[in-house]
Design an enzyme around this catalytic site. Structure first.
Site, PDB file in Angstrom:
ATOM      1  N   LYS A   1      34.806   8.176  -9.789  1.00 35.99           N
ATOM      2  CA  LYS A   1      34.143   9.173 -10.798  1.00 35.99           C
ATOM      3  C   LYS A   1      33.554  10.347 -10.299  1.00 35.99           C
ATOM      4  O   LYS A   1      31.722   9.154  -9.929  1.00 35.99           O
ATOM      5  CB  LYS A   1      33.920   7.453 -11.683  1.00 35.99           C
ATOM      6  CG  LYS A   1      33.597   8.851 -12.916  1.00 35.99           C
ATOM      7  CD  LYS A   1      32.856   8.212 -14.146  1.00 35.99           C
ATOM      8  CE  LYS A   1      31.418   8.312 -14.005  1.00 35.99           C
ATOM      9  NZ  LYS A   1      31.262   9.204 -14.503  1.00 35.99           N
TER      10      LYS A   1
ATOM     11  N   GLU B   1      23.020   3.402  -3.944  1.00 33.93           N
ATOM     12  CA  GLU B   1      21.667   4.753  -2.677  1.00 33.93           C
ATOM     13  C   GLU B   1      21.757   5.453  -4.497  1.00 33.93           C
ATOM     14  O   GLU B   1      21.914   5.969  -4.890  1.00 33.93           O
ATOM     15  CB  GLU B   1      23.188   5.660  -1.827  1.00 33.93           C
ATOM     16  CG  GLU B   1      22.195   6.880  -0.774  1.00 33.93           C
ATOM     17  CD  GLU B   1      21.287   7.370  -1.655  1.00 33.93           C
ATOM     18  OE1 GLU B   1      20.357   7.458  -2.095  1.00 33.93           O
ATOM     19  OE2 GLU B   1      21.960   8.561  -1.960  1.00 33.93           O
TER      20      GLU B   1
ATOM     21  N   CYS C   1      17.228  12.476  -4.397  1.00 37.51           N
ATOM     22  CA  CYS C   1      16.685  11.435  -4.076  1.00 37.51           C
ATOM     23  C   CYS C   1      15.811  11.263  -3.049  1.00 37.51           C
ATOM     24  O   CYS C   1      15.094  10.888  -2.888  1.00 37.51           O
ATOM     25  CB  CYS C   1      18.062  10.743  -3.845  1.00 37.51           C
ATOM     26  SG  CYS C   1      18.752  10.872  -2.768  1.00 37.51           S
TER      27      CYS C   1
ATOM     28  N   GLU D   1       9.730   8.922 -10.506  1.00 42.14           N
ATOM     29  CA  GLU D   1      11.057  10.229  -9.477  1.00 42.14           C
ATOM     30  C   GLU D   1      10.944  11.185 -10.535  1.00 42.14           C
ATOM     31  O   GLU D   1      11.529  10.531 -11.958  1.00 42.14           O
ATOM     32  CB  GLU D   1      12.470   9.392  -9.512  1.00 42.14           C
ATOM     33  CG  GLU D   1      13.096  10.247  -8.300  1.00 42.14           C
ATOM     34  CD  GLU D   1      14.800   9.744  -8.004  1.00 42.14           C
ATOM     35  OE1 GLU D   1      15.221   9.023  -9.220  1.00 42.14           O
ATOM     36  OE2 GLU D   1      15.119   9.420  -6.630  1.00 42.14           O
TER      37      GLU D   1
HETATM   38  P1  NDP Z   1      22.884   7.548 -13.369  1.00 41.56           P
HETATM   39  O1  NDP Z   1      22.791   6.483 -12.426  1.00 41.56           O
HETATM   40  O2  NDP Z   1      23.190   7.412 -14.818  1.00 41.56           O
HETATM   41  O3  NDP Z   1      24.154   8.943 -12.888  1.00 41.56           O
HETATM   42  C1  NDP Z   1      24.924   8.376 -11.739  1.00 41.56           C
HETATM   43  C2  NDP Z   1      26.410   7.940 -11.658  1.00 41.56           C
HETATM   44  O4  NDP Z   1      26.835   7.194 -12.639  1.00 41.56           O
HETATM   45  C3  NDP Z   1      27.199   8.835 -12.683  1.00 41.56           C
HETATM   46  O5  NDP Z   1      28.641   8.990 -12.495  1.00 41.56           O
HETATM   47  C4  NDP Z   1      26.986   8.532 -13.936  1.00 41.56           C
HETATM   48  O6  NDP Z   1      27.981   9.034 -14.884  1.00 41.56           O
HETATM   49  C5  NDP Z   1      27.640   7.173 -13.691  1.00 41.56           C
HETATM   50  N1  NDP Z   1      27.060   5.771 -14.374  1.00 41.56           N
HETATM   51  C6  NDP Z   1      26.336   6.149 -15.653  1.00 41.56           C
HETATM   52  N2  NDP Z   1      26.416   4.602 -16.219  1.00 41.56           N
HETATM   53  C7  NDP Z   1      26.753   4.137 -15.657  1.00 41.56           C
HETATM   54  C8  NDP Z   1      27.478   2.729 -15.685  1.00 41.56           C
HETATM   55  N3  NDP Z   1      26.370   2.408 -17.135  1.00 41.56           N
HETATM   56  N4  NDP Z   1      27.887   2.119 -15.242  1.00 41.56           N
HETATM   57  C9  NDP Z   1      29.045   2.424 -14.322  1.00 41.56           C
HETATM   58  N5  NDP Z   1      28.775   4.099 -14.062  1.00 41.56           N
HETATM   59  C10 NDP Z   1      27.471   4.999 -14.558  1.00 41.56           C
HETATM   60  O7  NDP Z   1      22.246   8.611 -12.913  1.00 41.56           O
HETATM   61  P2  NDP Z   1      21.566  10.458 -14.200  1.00 41.56           P
HETATM   62  O8  NDP Z   1      22.987  11.168 -14.211  1.00 41.56           O
HETATM   63  O9  NDP Z   1      22.034  10.339 -15.396  1.00 41.56           O
HETATM   64  O10 NDP Z   1      20.557  10.711 -13.437  1.00 41.56           O
HETATM   65  C11 NDP Z   1      19.471  10.132 -14.009  1.00 41.56           C
HETATM   66  C12 NDP Z   1      18.649   9.919 -12.608  1.00 41.56           C
HETATM   67  O11 NDP Z   1      18.753   9.427 -11.808  1.00 41.56           O
HETATM   68  C13 NDP Z   1      18.040  11.541 -13.035  1.00 41.56           C
HETATM   69  O12 NDP Z   1      16.509  11.747 -13.291  1.00 41.56           O
HETATM   70  C14 NDP Z   1      17.439  10.673 -11.072  1.00 41.56           C
HETATM   71  O13 NDP Z   1      16.107  10.852 -10.568  1.00 41.56           O
HETATM   72  C15 NDP Z   1      18.648   9.484 -10.497  1.00 41.56           C
HETATM   73  N6  NDP Z   1      19.644  10.295  -9.727  1.00 41.56           N
HETATM   74  C16 NDP Z   1      19.163   9.675  -8.852  1.00 41.56           C
HETATM   75  C17 NDP Z   1      19.946  10.169  -7.490  1.00 41.56           C
HETATM   76  C18 NDP Z   1      20.280   9.702  -6.622  1.00 41.56           C
HETATM   77  O14 NDP Z   1      20.708  10.844  -5.983  1.00 41.56           O
HETATM   78  N7  NDP Z   1      19.365   9.259  -5.751  1.00 41.56           N
HETATM   79  C19 NDP Z   1      21.080  10.603  -7.876  1.00 41.56           C
HETATM   80  C20 NDP Z   1      21.417  10.958  -9.555  1.00 41.56           C
HETATM   81  C21 NDP Z   1      20.345  10.936 -10.334  1.00 41.56           C
HETATM   82  P3  NDP Z   1      27.735  10.063 -16.066  1.00 41.56           P
HETATM   83  O15 NDP Z   1      27.254  11.184 -15.047  1.00 41.56           O
HETATM   84  O16 NDP Z   1      29.094  10.672 -16.607  1.00 41.56           O
HETATM   85  O17 NDP Z   1      27.146   9.405 -17.319  1.00 41.56           O
END
Ligand code: NDP
Length: 496
Positions: free
Chosen positions: A201, A275, A309, A406
């Site tokens: 996903k 991660e 990240c 972050e």
């Molecule tokens: P999320 O953790 O919400 O999203 C990451 C993935 O998980 C997306 O595909 C998201 O779907 C999905 N997701 C969201 N909620 C759920 C759930 N309850 N169960 C399973 N999967 C889920 O990150 P965000 O995109 O909202 O970003 C928010 C913050 O996260 C950023 O500001 C940053 O700080 C951090 N982040 C860190 C990353 C890293 O590489 N370590 C990468 C991205 C974000 P969808 O996008 O469709 O909501």
């Protein structure tokens, strides 16, 4: 006073000599790139309409224009995808010879290379990152991951000597929006090499290159159901995590959602790798080669708009060199070109979404309110789209939000230290533990620092170097499990 109002007062004047260098626009042409008006779910080797009969729009964050409609998978679609992955696992993929598996993975790598130009353009249009990054980093590294793991597929007994190696089954993989195709590659390649089938996903805002990858997988003639790609928002991800027939969850994203996932599968037999976020220290000693260090600091925090990240978002500078470091950084950020991500000269593209822009603004305002001094590039930001000028803060205290949370944007917090011990103590004072950087001329100091820093990846006199053969992952609230290298195979195999 808000952070944005304060900008006028704190912005340094244009770096006179640097501003004389005008670049002519060098736009990457998009004429040859075909983005369909609508994308369906990729399940069982076919593109199928979602059970929900719902689609959502995906936009270009640099223009706010709609690029395409993306299918929203509901729990029934998740069930269908997992069912196809299970069938493909039992009937085909677990039985196929490892060298045949390798050929399919190799073919995916070659097709990514062949279509790299279009993939880079779509990645940039959908995610906002500069074309020079998607072209030179995201897409080539994605292909490299498939090549690398294609090589392991028929050598698993050498990867884990004296053990019997078998696959796990169906892997549910959830990826974020900051490196869409690359994260898909990090997840798919080792899982496929080890003989598992997959339901992937992508993130809601950046699904397009995953859909192009689905087309590549179809073209590579991968047996139907081995890879299924379902789009949707967080609810789709949650349905995948809770599906009873998924054997392993691999998640990259926020710490908050990672914790939620860990809680939700506790007590089940599902395996998990996480991660998550980071707040990496980038530590510069007084004997460091300063000009190289400045470039490393810039790359560490402004690469991919800071949506990284492992970004070096906390800069620790030895007190004796604070003044020249800040002066050089002030000059350097005014030369960063912010604007159209499709321009090959652009250094900093668009922020991925309005929600992320608001989060960055809120944290930057908190930094100003907490008394840190802000420097922001005086660049002109485009009128439409989501933008944030490269920014750094000095006078940051250890306890302030901009040193602890972050930001995931182009914002650097600068702190100081006197001794290596103080640097270690301050650097480790974070709930995260993903990455770190050390800049010094002394090899012995590098060795001492890396042995004391609690971070999964540590770069010395460089930053943000990635290679498929190198493991990547964190400690503490940055998650667990490794991706890349031999270590990246381990979460996808059973050993006996
Ligand atoms: P999320 O953790 O919400 O999203 C990451 C993935 O998980 C997306 O595909 C998201 O779907 C999905 N997701 C969201 N909620 C759920 C759930 N309850 N169960 C399973 N999967 C889920 O990150 P965000 O995109 O909202 O970003 C928010 C913050 O996260 C950023 O500001 C940053 O700080 C951090 N982040 C860190 C990353 C890293 O590489 N370590 C990468 C991205 C974000 P969808 O996008 O469709 O909501």
């Amino acid at each position: 006073m808000t952070a944005i109002e304060t900008k006028e007062r704190l912005t340094p004047g244009p770096a006179s000599s640097a501003m004389l260098w005008e670049y002519a626009p060098s736009l990457e042409s998009t004429d040859h790139v075909k983005v369909a008006s609508r994308y369906n779910l990729f399940i069982g080797g076919q593109f199928v309409e979602p059970h929900s009969k719902r689609w959502f729009e995906t936009i270009n964050p640099s223009t706010e224009e709609t690029l395409a409609e993306i299918a929203e998978a509901d729990a029934e679609d998740v069930d269908r995808a997992v069912g196809e992955a299970r069938r493909a696992y039992d009937k085909v993929w677990r039985k196929i010879s490892p060298s045949e598996r390798a050929k399919y993975i190799f073919r995916i790598a070659r097709l990514i290379q062949e279509k790299s130009r279009a993939l880079a353009i779509v990645e940039t249009m959908n995610g906002g990152k500069p074309i020079k990054e998607s072209r030179d980093i995201d897409i080539p590294l994605s292909a490299a991951h498939f090549f690398y793991y294609a090589g392991w597929a028929d050598k698993l007994e050498y990867a884990f000597p004296n053990r019997t190696v078998s696959s796990i089954g169906v892997a549910g993989q959830i990826i974020p929006w900051n490196f869409p195709l690359l994260m898909a590659a990090w997840k798919l390649a080792p899982a496929l090499a080890a003989g598992n089938t997959i339901v992937l996903k992508p993130a809601e805002t950046t699904s397009l290159t995953s859909m192009l990858l689905a087309e590549i997988i179809q073209e590579a003639d991968l047996p139907p159901g081995v890879v299924n790609i379902i789009t949707g928002a967080g609810g789709t991800g949650a349905a995948l995590v809770s599906h009873p027939d998924v054997d392993k969850i691999a998640f990259t994203g926020s710490t908050e959602v990672g914790k939620r996932i860990q809680r939700s599968i506790a007590g089940s037999k599902k395996r998990l790798t996480l991660e998550l976020g980071g707040k990496a220290p980038n530590i510069v000693f007084e004997d460091a080669p300063l000009d190289q260090a400045i470039e490393g600091i810039i790359n560490g925090i402004y690469f991919n708009q800071g949506h990284v990240c492992c970004a070096g978002s906390r800069l620790f500078v030895q007190e004796s060199i604070v003044e020249p470091v800040i002066r050089k950084l002030r000059d350097r950020i005014t030369t960063l070109r912010v604007g159209n991500p499709l321009d090959k000269n652009t250094d900093i593209g668009a922020i991925n979404s309005r929600a992320q822009l608001e989060k960055i603004r809120e944290l930057v305002e908190s930094g100003v309110e907490e008394g840190a001094e802000m420097y922001q590039s005086s660049c002109t930001l485009p009128a439409r789209g989501f933008w944030f000028a490269p920014t750094f803060f000095t006078g940051v205290s250890q306890s302030s939000r901009i040193a602890q949370e972050e930001i995931f944007g182009p914002v650097l917090s600068i702190l100081t230290f006197r001794t290596p011990e103080e640097a270690i103590e301050k650097a480790n004072n974070t709930p995260y533990g993903l990455s770190a950087g050390v800049w010094t001329e002394k090899g012995s100091r590098i060795l001492k620092m890396v042995s004391k820093l609690r971070a999964g990846v540590i770069w010395a006199n460089t930053y943000n170097k990635f290679d498929p053969a190198s493991p990547f992952g964190g400690y503490k609230e940055s998650g667990f499990g490794r991706e890349g290298g031999l270590h990246g195979l381990a979460p996808y195999v059973k050993l006996s």
